[in-house]
Each structure stands twice: as C-alpha cells, then as structure tokens.
Design a protein around this motif. Sequence first.
Motif, PDB file in Angstrom:
ATOM      1  N   ARG A  32       0.846  -1.207   0.000  1.00  0.00           N
ATOM      2  CA  ARG A  32       0.000   0.000   0.000  1.00  0.00           C
ATOM      3  C   ARG A  32       0.877   1.252   0.000  1.00  0.00           C
ATOM      4  O   ARG A  32       0.573   2.214  -0.704  1.00  0.00           O
ATOM      5  CB  ARG A  32      -0.917   0.015   1.232  1.00  0.00           C
ATOM      6  N   LYS A  33       1.970   1.220   0.747  1.00  0.00           N
ATOM      7  CA  LYS A  33       2.882   2.380   0.773  1.00  0.00           C
ATOM      8  C   LYS A  33       3.496   2.601  -0.600  1.00  0.00           C
ATOM      9  O   LYS A  33       3.925   3.704  -0.919  1.00  0.00           O
ATOM     10  CB  LYS A  33       3.992   2.165   1.807  1.00  0.00           C
ATOM     11  N   CYS A  34       3.552   1.533  -1.392  1.00  0.00           N
ATOM     12  CA  CYS A  34       4.065   1.662  -2.763  1.00  0.00           C
ATOM     13  C   CYS A  34       2.994   2.237  -3.698  1.00  0.00           C
ATOM     14  O   CYS A  34       3.178   2.253  -4.915  1.00  0.00           O
ATOM     15  CB  CYS A  34       4.494   0.295  -3.294  1.00  0.00           C
ATOM     16  N   GLY A  35       1.875   2.604  -3.134  1.00  0.00           N
ATOM     17  CA  GLY A  35       0.825   3.239  -3.932  1.00  0.00           C
ATOM     18  C   GLY A  35      -0.133   2.248  -4.575  1.00  0.00           C
ATOM     19  O   GLY A  35      -0.966   2.638  -5.395  1.00  0.00           O
ATOM     20  N   LEU A  36      -0.048   0.967  -4.234  1.00  0.00           N
ATOM     21  CA  LEU A  36      -0.957  -0.013  -4.836  1.00  0.00           C
ATOM     22  C   LEU A  36      -2.311   0.055  -4.122  1.00  0.00           C
ATOM     23  O   LEU A  36      -2.376   0.045  -2.894  1.00  0.00           O
ATOM     24  CB  LEU A  36      -0.390  -1.430  -4.745  1.00  0.00           C
ATOM     25  N   ASP A  37      -3.349   0.117  -4.941  1.00  0.00           N
ATOM     26  CA  ASP A  37      -4.704   0.254  -4.406  1.00  0.00           C
ATOM     27  C   ASP A  37      -5.448  -1.080  -4.573  1.00  0.00           C
ATOM     28  O   ASP A  37      -5.771  -1.466  -5.696  1.00  0.00           O
ATOM     29  CB  ASP A  37      -5.403   1.389  -5.176  1.00  0.00           C
TER      30      ASP A  37
ATOM     31  N   SER B 141       9.960 -14.681 -15.555  1.00  0.00           N
ATOM     32  CA  SER B 141       9.218 -13.415 -15.453  1.00  0.00           C
ATOM     33  C   SER B 141      10.197 -12.247 -15.489  1.00  0.00           C
ATOM     34  O   SER B 141       9.943 -11.211 -16.106  1.00  0.00           O
ATOM     35  CB  SER B 141       8.432 -13.330 -14.141  1.00  0.00           C
ATOM     36  N   TYR B 142      11.357 -12.451 -14.833  1.00  0.00           N
ATOM     37  CA  TYR B 142      12.343 -11.379 -14.759  1.00  0.00           C
ATOM     38  C   TYR B 142      12.979 -11.137 -16.131  1.00  0.00           C
ATOM     39  O   TYR B 142      13.408 -10.033 -16.440  1.00  0.00           O
ATOM     40  CB  TYR B 142      13.418 -11.753 -13.727  1.00  0.00           C
ATOM     41  N   ALA B 143      12.985 -12.192 -16.945  1.00  0.00           N
ATOM     42  CA  ALA B 143      13.595 -12.065 -18.278  1.00  0.00           C
ATOM     43  C   ALA B 143      12.588 -11.546 -19.314  1.00  0.00           C
ATOM     44  O   ALA B 143      12.979 -11.103 -20.395  1.00  0.00           O
ATOM     45  CB  ALA B 143      14.142 -13.426 -18.716  1.00  0.00           C
ATOM     46  N   ASP B 144      11.302 -11.614 -19.008  1.00  0.00           N
ATOM     47  CA  ASP B 144      10.254 -11.172 -19.934  1.00  0.00           C
ATOM     48  C   ASP B 144      10.196  -9.637 -19.962  1.00  0.00           C
ATOM     49  O   ASP B 144      10.102  -9.003 -18.911  1.00  0.00           O
ATOM     50  CB  ASP B 144       8.913 -11.748 -19.449  1.00  0.00           C
ATOM     51  N   LYS B 145      10.254  -9.074 -21.202  1.00  0.00           N
ATOM     52  CA  LYS B 145      10.414  -7.623 -21.328  1.00  0.00           C
ATOM     53  C   LYS B 145       9.283  -6.850 -20.618  1.00  0.00           C
ATOM     54  O   LYS B 145       9.527  -5.942 -19.827  1.00  0.00           O
ATOM     55  CB  LYS B 145      10.455  -7.257 -22.812  1.00  0.00           C
ATOM     56  N   GLU B 146       8.047  -7.257 -20.932  1.00  0.00           N
ATOM     57  CA  GLU B 146       6.903  -6.513 -20.364  1.00  0.00           C
ATOM     58  C   GLU B 146       6.834  -6.636 -18.850  1.00  0.00           C
ATOM     59  O   GLU B 146       6.620  -5.667 -18.130  1.00  0.00           O
ATOM     60  CB  GLU B 146       5.605  -7.074 -20.944  1.00  0.00           C
ATOM     61  N   LYS B 147       7.008  -7.891 -18.373  1.00  0.00           N
ATOM     62  CA  LYS B 147       6.941  -8.116 -16.923  1.00  0.00           C
ATOM     63  C   LYS B 147       8.091  -7.413 -16.217  1.00  0.00           C
ATOM     64  O   LYS B 147       7.924  -6.843 -15.139  1.00  0.00           O
ATOM     65  CB  LYS B 147       6.953  -9.613 -16.614  1.00  0.00           C
ATOM     66  N   ARG B 148       9.270  -7.447 -16.867  1.00  0.00           N
ATOM     67  CA  ARG B 148      10.443  -6.827 -16.249  1.00  0.00           C
ATOM     68  C   ARG B 148      10.205  -5.329 -16.040  1.00  0.00           C
ATOM     69  O   ARG B 148      10.587  -4.750 -15.026  1.00  0.00           O
ATOM     70  CB  ARG B 148      11.655  -7.069 -17.131  1.00  0.00           C
ATOM     71  N   ASN B 149       9.529  -4.742 -17.029  1.00  0.00           N
ATOM     72  CA  ASN B 149       9.230  -3.321 -16.917  1.00  0.00           C
ATOM     73  C   ASN B 149       8.376  -3.032 -15.676  1.00  0.00           C
ATOM     74  O   ASN B 149       8.656  -2.118 -14.896  1.00  0.00           O
ATOM     75  CB  ASN B 149       8.511  -2.909 -18.209  1.00  0.00           C
ATOM     76  N   LEU B 150       7.359  -3.866 -15.475  1.00  0.00           N
ATOM     77  CA  LEU B 150       6.493  -3.695 -14.291  1.00  0.00           C
ATOM     78  C   LEU B 150       7.269  -3.970 -13.000  1.00  0.00           C
ATOM     79  O   LEU B 150       7.121  -3.261 -12.001  1.00  0.00           O
ATOM     80  CB  LEU B 150       5.294  -4.646 -14.371  1.00  0.00           C
ATOM     81  N   ILE B 151       8.114  -5.020 -13.041  1.00  0.00           N
ATOM     82  CA  ILE B 151       8.895  -5.383 -11.841  1.00  0.00           C
ATOM     83  C   ILE B 151       9.843  -4.234 -11.483  1.00  0.00           C
ATOM     84  O   ILE B 151       9.958  -3.855 -10.308  1.00  0.00           O
ATOM     85  CB  ILE B 151       9.683  -6.702 -12.065  1.00  0.00           C
ATOM     86  N   ASP B 152      10.494  -3.658 -12.496  1.00  0.00           N
ATOM     87  CA  ASP B 152      11.425  -2.549 -12.219  1.00  0.00           C
ATOM     88  C   ASP B 152      10.683  -1.359 -11.623  1.00  0.00           C
ATOM     89  O   ASP B 152      11.174  -0.707 -10.703  1.00  0.00           O
ATOM     90  CB  ASP B 152      12.152  -2.117 -13.505  1.00  0.00           C
ATOM     91  N   ARG B 153       9.488  -1.096 -12.153  1.00  0.00           N
ATOM     92  CA  ARG B 153       8.699   0.030 -11.610  1.00  0.00           C
ATOM     93  C   ARG B 153       8.345  -0.234 -10.149  1.00  0.00           C
ATOM     94  O   ARG B 153       8.418   0.645  -9.307  1.00  0.00           O
ATOM     95  CB  ARG B 153       7.427   0.232 -12.438  1.00  0.00           C
ATOM     96  N   LEU B 154       7.938  -1.470  -9.874  1.00  0.00           N
ATOM     97  CA  LEU B 154       7.574  -1.818  -8.489  1.00  0.00           C
ATOM     98  C   LEU B 154       8.808  -1.730  -7.575  1.00  0.00           C
ATOM     99  O   LEU B 154       8.726  -1.250  -6.441  1.00  0.00           O
ATOM    100  CB  LEU B 154       6.991  -3.240  -8.463  1.00  0.00           C
ATOM    101  N   MET B 155       9.954  -2.170  -8.101  1.00  0.00           N
ATOM    102  CA  MET B 155      11.184  -2.158  -7.301  1.00  0.00           C
ATOM    103  C   MET B 155      11.602  -0.733  -6.929  1.00  0.00           C
ATOM    104  O   MET B 155      12.099  -0.504  -5.826  1.00  0.00           O
ATOM    105  CB  MET B 155      12.328  -2.838  -8.075  1.00  0.00           C
ATOM    106  N   ILE B 156      11.397   0.207  -7.842  1.00  0.00           N
ATOM    107  CA  ILE B 156      11.738   1.608  -7.530  1.00  0.00           C
ATOM    108  C   ILE B 156      10.886   2.070  -6.353  1.00  0.00           C
ATOM    109  O   ILE B 156      11.367   2.686  -5.404  1.00  0.00           O
ATOM    110  CB  ILE B 156      11.514   2.524  -8.766  1.00  0.00           C
ATOM    111  N   ARG B 157       9.607   1.698  -6.388  1.00  0.00           N
ATOM    112  CA  ARG B 157       8.709   2.100  -5.292  1.00  0.00           C
ATOM    113  C   ARG B 157       9.115   1.434  -3.983  1.00  0.00           C
ATOM    114  O   ARG B 157       9.130   2.058  -2.929  1.00  0.00           O
ATOM    115  CB  ARG B 157       7.265   1.731  -5.636  1.00  0.00           C
ATOM    116  N   ILE B 158       9.414   0.133  -4.066  1.00  0.00           N
ATOM    117  CA  ILE B 158       9.785  -0.587  -2.840  1.00  0.00           C
ATOM    118  C   ILE B 158      11.075  -0.006  -2.258  1.00  0.00           C
ATOM    119  O   ILE B 158      11.163   0.264  -1.058  1.00  0.00           O
ATOM    120  CB  ILE B 158       9.918  -2.109  -3.106  1.00  0.00           C
ATOM    121  N   SER B 159      12.062   0.234  -3.113  1.00  0.00           N
ATOM    122  CA  SER B 159      13.327   0.802  -2.620  1.00  0.00           C
ATOM    123  C   SER B 159      13.070   2.157  -1.968  1.00  0.00           C
ATOM    124  O   SER B 159      13.666   2.480  -0.943  1.00  0.00           O
ATOM    125  CB  SER B 159      14.337   1.004  -3.748  1.00  0.00           C
TER     126      SER B 159
END
Length: 291
Positions: free
Chosen positions: A27-32, A193-211
């Motif tokens: 939730r702190k990462c902005g997920l609703d 999933s980490y190697a998949d381009k589209e998923k990786r993009n979402l994972i990186d976005r989430l990681m920025i928020r988590i960090s």
Amino acid sequence: MIVNNGRLKIAIQKSGRLTDASIDLLRKCGLDFEFQRHSLYSPCRNFKIDLLSLRDDDIPEYVQDGVADLGIVGENVTKERQAKVKHLTRLGYGQCKLIIGIPERSKITSIRHLQDKRIATTYPVSLKQFLRSKSVKAEIVELSGAVELAPTLDVADAICDIVSTGTTMRVNGLKPLTTILESQAALIVNGSSYADKEKRNLIDRLMIRISGCLQARGKRYLMMNAPMKSIERLKSILPSMKSPTIVPLAEKDMVALHTVVAEDDFWDLMENLKMNGASDIVVVPIETIIN
Ligand code: PRT
Ligand code: ZN
C-alpha cells in the motif's frame, strides 16, 4: 489454470506474521487493492498486479514454477524449500534466526557434541546442510510443529527452530547453542518473469517504489530556521543524505535548513542543533525517497 493477461502476480502470506507488514508495504508503494484474505486473488486497481494469498511454505515453489511472478516470504522458507528463484531485495521485517537450541542443563557445549544426538526440527533441509558443513552426524527428528517441547518429551536432545525474541525457548528451558541462519522477509522473483520484457518493466517500476519505501523507513524530514552565521556549524552537525537544502527567509540574515535524519538520532541531534543556533525545528514523516 495460470492466466497470462500481462498482469504480474505477487504471492504474499495469507494469514500470519508477514501478512500485515507485506500489505502495508504494498500500500505504501501506492498499490490500491482490497486484501481478500479468504479469496486467492486480490486485484490491484491502479497497477498491473494481482495479489495471491497463500501459505508461506508454498510461496517459494509457486514462484519457482511461475504460478506467481513475485513472492514475499521469509528467507528461511526459501532456503528450506531450495527453490530456484531470484532474490530481489530484503524487506526489513520478519527478522528471525534459525538456531540450534539445547536444554539449559545439557552437557552439550559445542557443535561437535551434537555428534550422534537427536535434533528435532521443522527445518530438516537447512539443518542437514548445516550439520554436513560442520562434519557432524546427528539424527534429525522431523516434526510438524511444537519443536520446543521435544527435549522435555525426550524425543530429542536438541532442537533446531526459528526464534525472534527467544521467549518460547526460554520458557521451555532451552538456550541457544548456535545460529544457522539469519532471516527476514524478502522479495523473490521467477527467473522467466524477470527475463520477460513486459513483466520486467512492471517489476522494475515496483522495485523503484519498494526501494523508496525501504529508504524512507526510520527517516524523518527535518526543517529549522537559523541565523546565516550558524550555517557552517549546523552543517557540520547534520548527517545529511547529500547536503542540506538552505533557503533564505524574508527576515534578514535568517535561513531555513531542510534535511533528512534517522529517527534514532533525532533527539540527540535536536538538542545539539538548538544549542548551535537552530530554532523553530519541525520534523515530518517521509513516505518515500526516490534517488
Ligand atoms: O500458515 P502459514 O504456513 O502461512 O504460516 P506459519 O505459521 O508457517 O508462519 P508464521 O506466520 O508463524 O511465520 C512466517 C514467517 O515469519 C516465518 O517463516 C519467519 O520468516 C518469520 N518469523 C519471524 C517467525 C518468527 N519471527 C517467529 N518468532 N516465524 C516463526 N516464529 C515462531 C518461533 O518459531 C517461535 O515458536 O514464533 C514463536 C515465538 O518466537 P519467540 O522467539 O519470539 O518466542
Ligand atoms: Zn508455514
């Protein structure tokens, strides 16, 4: 059936020690989302991710097999399950240790003395690995819970279990002999999933928020006014992330200093700042820090 709709799936513990902190972090990462403990899926409204609520023991395998792309689970569980997943980051909660404990009056005083003894555990894989690394042969008594009772019931001479405060061990007349593993909640990811381009993009976005959330944890934003002539002295006191922001005030020869400080240092720091010319000190919580 695994639905591939371009959305990420993140597995979190359904109900247990890691559940509230994991929901809070997301939730702190902005997920609703509305967390539905009793339903498998909790869809997120403003990010392409769905939460899967599972038993913590199943999370490493489900991430390994791609049932979930990501998972939040104790490092102790991932290690015990020997899951082939990528470790993305530790999350700073759920801290505990996997230890070997012995009865208070035991004659065992070193790891060597465990040779040919019986050790009760719910962590047979981690224990076996540890004993092998120490060249000790012992009998592993695999239990499904209440391990701390095993010595009293004379089922074992020692135990290997998770501790956090150590109270459970103490009230059962046990003391630690050695630590096998230090653990906390961590974010793990499926390799494909980490190697998949589209998923990786979402994972990186989430990681920025988590960090950002992890960086902000335990930090406070500090603002104060001070005479211009005190700036150098105050700057030498302030443990700023980079350098403090200094803004001139309408009042002549006065400035405002803004900086980030650790919550733990705050009270000592504040006294020091006051003594060195700072006034009107304001402290505010920080939601996130994106570098
Ligand atoms: O139902 P599900 O299988 O999902 O949950 P669970 O009951 O297997 O796990 P849960 O919720 O108890 O713990 C989830 C994770 O929290 C663990 O895998 C660890 O990573 C972490 N964790 C942190 C702990 C503890 N602290 C902890 N204290 N897990 C278990 N304990 C146990 C400990 O073994 C002892 O029996 O809690 C008891 C109290 O500990 P003391 O030392 O504070 O007395
Ligand atoms: Zn479990």
